[in-house]
Design a protein around this motif. Structure first.
Motif, PDB file in Angstrom:
ATOM      1  N   PRO A  44      -7.541   1.116   1.852  1.00 29.45           N
ATOM      2  CA  PRO A  44      -6.236   1.789   1.875  1.00 29.45           C
ATOM      3  C   PRO A  44      -6.213   3.154   1.192  1.00 29.45           C
ATOM      4  CG  PRO A  44      -6.235  -0.044   0.325  1.00 29.45           C
ATOM      5  CD  PRO A  44      -7.498  -0.153   1.110  1.00 29.45           C
ATOM      6  N   THR A  45      -7.117   3.398   0.245  1.00 29.73           N
ATOM      7  CA  THR A  45      -7.059   4.642  -0.520  1.00 29.73           C
ATOM      8  C   THR A  45      -7.726   5.825   0.182  1.00 29.73           C
ATOM      9  OG1 THR A  45      -9.093   4.085  -1.720  1.00 29.73           O
ATOM     10  CG2 THR A  45      -6.996   3.386  -2.692  1.00 29.73           C
ATOM     11  N   ILE A  46      -8.459   5.577   1.280  1.00 26.88           N
ATOM     12  CA  ILE A  46      -9.182   6.686   1.908  1.00 26.88           C
ATOM     13  C   ILE A  46      -8.318   7.458   2.900  1.00 26.88           C
ATOM     14  CG2 ILE A  46     -11.372   5.452   1.651  1.00 26.88           C
ATOM     15  CD1 ILE A  46     -11.336   5.029   4.724  1.00 26.88           C
ATOM     16  N   LYS A  67       3.574  -4.436   6.171  1.00 29.92           N
ATOM     17  CA  LYS A  67       2.401  -4.958   5.481  1.00 29.92           C
ATOM     18  C   LYS A  67       1.639  -3.845   4.751  1.00 29.92           C
ATOM     19  CE  LYS A  67       0.074  -8.353   7.489  1.00 29.92           C
ATOM     20  NZ  LYS A  67       0.468  -9.515   6.709  1.00 29.92           N
ATOM     21  N   MET A  68       1.612  -2.640   5.327  1.00 31.80           N
ATOM     22  CA  MET A  68       0.998  -1.517   4.630  1.00 31.80           C
ATOM     23  C   MET A  68       1.738  -1.195   3.339  1.00 31.80           C
ATOM     24  SD  MET A  68      -0.055   1.192   7.627  1.00 31.80           S
ATOM     25  CE  MET A  68      -1.501   0.929   8.654  1.00 31.80           C
ATOM     26  N   ARG A  69       3.056  -1.282   3.396  1.00 34.36           N
ATOM     27  CA  ARG A  69       3.842  -0.977   2.201  1.00 34.36           C
ATOM     28  C   ARG A  69       3.669  -2.049   1.124  1.00 34.36           C
ATOM     29  NH1 ARG A  69       3.443   3.612   2.250  1.00 34.36           N
ATOM     30  NH2 ARG A  69       4.846   5.084   3.274  1.00 34.36           N
ATOM     31  N   GLU A  70       3.288  -3.251   1.509  1.00 32.26           N
ATOM     32  CA  GLU A  70       2.975  -4.278   0.516  1.00 32.26           C
ATOM     33  C   GLU A  70       1.689  -3.933  -0.227  1.00 32.26           C
ATOM     34  OE1 GLU A  70       2.788  -7.884   2.733  1.00 32.26           O
ATOM     35  OE2 GLU A  70       4.959  -8.043   3.018  1.00 32.26           O
ATOM     36  N   ILE A  71       0.810  -3.181   0.439  1.00 31.87           N
ATOM     37  CA  ILE A  71      -0.454  -2.770  -0.173  1.00 31.87           C
ATOM     38  C   ILE A  71      -0.267  -1.498  -0.992  1.00 31.87           C
ATOM     39  CG2 ILE A  71      -2.804  -1.962   0.309  1.00 31.87           C
ATOM     40  CD1 ILE A  71      -2.737  -3.720   2.834  1.00 31.87           C
ATOM     41  N   SER A  72       0.437  -0.513  -0.435  1.00 30.41           N
ATOM     42  CA  SER A  72       0.617   0.774  -1.109  1.00 30.41           C
ATOM     43  C   SER A  72       1.942   1.391  -0.728  1.00 30.41           C
ATOM     44  CB  SER A  72      -0.520   1.731  -0.737  1.00 30.41           C
ATOM     45  OG  SER A  72      -0.255   3.029  -1.212  1.00 30.41           O
ATOM     46  N   LYS A  73       2.617   1.945  -1.710  1.00 32.40           N
ATOM     47  CA  LYS A  73       3.862   2.672  -1.465  1.00 32.40           C
ATOM     48  C   LYS A  73       3.595   4.156  -1.259  1.00 32.40           C
ATOM     49  CE  LYS A  73       6.576  -0.900  -2.276  1.00 32.40           C
ATOM     50  NZ  LYS A  73       5.536  -1.890  -2.502  1.00 32.40           N
ATOM     51  N   GLU A  74       2.362   4.599  -1.471  1.00 28.09           N
ATOM     52  CA  GLU A  74       2.068   6.021  -1.537  1.00 28.09           C
ATOM     53  C   GLU A  74       1.583   6.626  -0.224  1.00 28.09           C
ATOM     54  OE1 GLU A  74       2.972   7.537  -4.226  1.00 28.09           O
ATOM     55  OE2 GLU A  74       3.512   5.601  -5.081  1.00 28.09           O
ATOM     56  N   THR A  75       0.874   5.878   0.604  1.00 29.82           N
ATOM     57  CA  THR A  75       0.304   6.453   1.821  1.00 29.82           C
ATOM     58  C   THR A  75       1.413   6.945   2.760  1.00 29.82           C
ATOM     59  OG1 THR A  75      -1.501   4.842   1.692  1.00 29.82           O
ATOM     60  CG2 THR A  75      -1.269   6.078   3.753  1.00 29.82           C
ATOM     61  N   PRO A  76       1.437   8.230   3.111  1.00 29.75           N
ATOM     62  CA  PRO A  76       2.450   8.704   4.056  1.00 29.75           C
ATOM     63  C   PRO A  76       2.280   8.057   5.422  1.00 29.75           C
ATOM     64  CG  PRO A  76       1.459  10.544   2.849  1.00 29.75           C
ATOM     65  CD  PRO A  76       0.622   9.337   2.563  1.00 29.75           C
ATOM     66  N   ILE A  77       3.390   7.588   5.995  1.00 33.34           N
ATOM     67  CA  ILE A  77       3.369   6.942   7.309  1.00 33.34           C
ATOM     68  C   ILE A  77       4.368   7.640   8.227  1.00 33.34           C
ATOM     69  CG2 ILE A  77       3.793   4.817   8.607  1.00 33.34           C
ATOM     70  CD1 ILE A  77       3.109   3.249   6.067  1.00 33.34           C
ATOM     71  N   ILE A  78       3.883   8.087   9.380  1.00 27.98           N
ATOM     72  CA  ILE A  78       4.757   8.631  10.425  1.00 27.98           C
ATOM     73  C   ILE A  78       4.754   7.650  11.587  1.00 27.98           C
ATOM     74  CG2 ILE A  78       5.148  10.497  12.078  1.00 27.98           C
ATOM     75  CD1 ILE A  78       3.838  12.413  10.144  1.00 27.98           C
ATOM     76  N   MET A  79       5.937   7.220  11.989  1.00 30.39           N
ATOM     77  CA  MET A  79       6.048   6.254  13.080  1.00 30.39           C
ATOM     78  C   MET A  79       6.416   6.975  14.377  1.00 30.39           C
ATOM     79  SD  MET A  79       8.091   2.640  13.112  1.00 30.39           S
ATOM     80  CE  MET A  79       6.859   1.908  12.035  1.00 30.39           C
ATOM     81  N   LEU A  80       5.778   6.565  15.479  1.00 31.28           N
ATOM     82  CA  LEU A  80       6.075   7.099  16.800  1.00 31.28           C
ATOM     83  C   LEU A  80       7.036   6.144  17.494  1.00 31.28           C
ATOM     84  CD1 LEU A  80       2.444   8.125  17.885  1.00 31.28           C
ATOM     85  CD2 LEU A  80       4.168   9.520  16.701  1.00 31.28           C
ATOM     86  N   THR A  81       8.216   6.635  17.898  1.00 31.48           N
ATOM     87  CA  THR A  81       9.230   5.775  18.503  1.00 31.48           C
ATOM     88  C   THR A  81       9.693   6.360  19.830  1.00 31.48           C
ATOM     89  OG1 THR A  81      11.155   6.874  17.500  1.00 31.48           O
ATOM     90  CG2 THR A  81      10.051   5.188  16.191  1.00 31.48           C
ATOM     91  N   ALA A  82      10.411   5.521  20.598  1.00 32.57           N
ATOM     92  CA  ALA A  82      10.936   5.966  21.886  1.00 32.57           C
ATOM     93  C   ALA A  82      12.073   6.958  21.671  1.00 32.57           C
ATOM     94  CB  ALA A  82      11.430   4.768  22.689  1.00 32.57           C
ATOM     95  N   GLN A  83      12.249   7.851  22.630  1.00 30.59           N
ATOM     96  CA  GLN A  83      13.234   8.929  22.532  1.00 30.59           C
ATOM     97  C   GLN A  83      14.652   8.401  22.303  1.00 30.59           C
ATOM     98  OE1 GLN A  83      12.482  12.358  22.897  1.00 30.59           O
ATOM     99  NE2 GLN A  83      14.576  12.743  22.250  1.00 30.59           N
ATOM    100  N   ASP A  84      14.996   7.285  22.978  1.00 27.97           N
ATOM    101  CA  ASP A  84      16.387   6.818  22.963  1.00 27.97           C
ATOM    102  C   ASP A  84      16.592   5.602  22.064  1.00 27.97           C
ATOM    103  OD1 ASP A  84      14.922   5.089  24.469  1.00 27.97           O
ATOM    104  OD2 ASP A  84      16.344   4.952  26.132  1.00 27.97           O
ATOM    105  N   LEU A  93      12.238   3.337   9.344  1.00 31.15           N
ATOM    106  CA  LEU A  93      12.443   3.944   8.034  1.00 31.15           C
ATOM    107  C   LEU A  93      12.723   2.880   6.979  1.00 31.15           C
ATOM    108  CD1 LEU A  93      14.628   6.995   9.108  1.00 31.15           C
ATOM    109  CD2 LEU A  93      12.240   7.052   8.412  1.00 31.15           C
ATOM    110  N   GLU A  94      13.479   1.858   7.360  1.00 31.79           N
ATOM    111  CA  GLU A  94      13.781   0.783   6.414  1.00 31.79           C
ATOM    112  C   GLU A  94      12.528  -0.023   6.074  1.00 31.79           C
ATOM    113  OE1 GLU A  94      16.968  -1.474   8.110  1.00 31.79           O
ATOM    114  OE2 GLU A  94      18.498  -0.045   7.464  1.00 31.79           O
ATOM    115  N   MET A  95      11.574  -0.116   6.992  1.00 30.95           N
ATOM    116  CA  MET A  95      10.322  -0.822   6.733  1.00 30.95           C
ATOM    117  C   MET A  95       9.400  -0.036   5.806  1.00 30.95           C
ATOM    118  SD  MET A  95      10.184  -3.833   8.219  1.00 30.95           S
ATOM    119  CE  MET A  95      11.893  -3.975   7.686  1.00 30.95           C
TER     120      MET A  95
END
Length: 237
Positions: A44-46, A67-84, A93-95
């Motif tokens: 997770p740290t790399i 599950k990633m947030r259970e491991i680390s709160k620091e890693t930046p995460i960008i989620m790809l979502t549908a337009q609508d 965002l809540e996850m």
């Protein structure tokens, strides 16, 4: 920048691989959700940043993000979502996702979001090198914050499980008690300028931040209708 991109559309991955190479970024791609999550879990740290699609085989993006947030709160995460899919964006965002980009997206827009998140993460690291880890360098009547360890307390109770954006918002509010911030001001300061997404990103993050504060004490972030938000805790002194 070392990037983990979990996206089942191989054409999208091939397109982004060209842009990453041009920027001299190192990128690892996984088309299966469970495999991508395992790659993160193993090291997770790399990873400097994770690009995470919502709809994936084996394990969907929401599960992976949580599950990633259970491991680390620091890693930046960008989620790809549908337009609508506004609900998916808010849930993401809540996850614990830091930002989202809607499909179809411009590679240049995604790169701009990535660079902004990475830049802010490095600012935090550089500031922490010059501060005492035992020092609460932000204190109000009820809240005290250590920006090195990225811990926040309401009196003696920790405001737990804050994501990077939630923590940054709390810091900004606590540094400026009673000052009213508009969504636009918060986006420019906490996200990037210019911001290419939806201003409701701010509302979703503040909603989750408030919920976590309310687990340990009365609310200190208040809505100023028609204007924005402010921090006010003097009544609890």
């Amino acid at each position: 920048m070392n990037i983990l991109m979990i996206e089942d559309n191989e054409s999208v991955c091939e397109m982004m691989a060209m842009f990453f190479e041009k920027e001299q970024f190192s990128a690892t791609f996984h088309h299966d959700g469970a495999q991508g999550y395992q790659a993160y879990k193993d090291n997770p740290t790399i990873w400097d940043i994770v690009i995470l699609d919502l709809n994936l085989p084996s394990m969907d993006g929401m599960q992976i993000c949580r599950k990633m947030r259970e491991i680390s709160k620091e890693t930046p995460i960008i989620m790809l979502t549908a337009q609508d899919s506004e609900s998916d964006q808010v849930i993401g965002l809540e996850m614990g996702a830091d930002d989202y980009v809607t499909k179809p997206f411009s590679p240049l827009t995604l790169l701009a979001r990535m660079k902004a998140l990475h830049r802010r993460a490095h600012i935090v690291v550089n500031e922490s090198e010059n501060q005492d880890q035992d020092q609460f360098n932000i204190q109000t009547d009820t809240v005290k914050i250590n920006t090195v360890t990225r811990e926040a307390f309401y009196h003696d109770q920790e405001i737990a499980n804050l994501t990077p954006k939630e923590f940054d918002l709390l810091v900004m509010f606590a540094k400026n008690p009673k000052r009213v911030f508009s969504r636009e001001q918060l986006l420019k300061s906490i996200w990037e300028d210019p911001f290419f997404g939806d201003e409701r990103t701010v509302d979703a993050h503040i909603k989750k931040l408030r919920q976590k504060i309310e687990l340990v004490g009365p609310q200190v972030i208040h809505t100023v209708w028609g204007v924005g938000y402010k921090f006010e805790d003097s009544g609890e002194a």
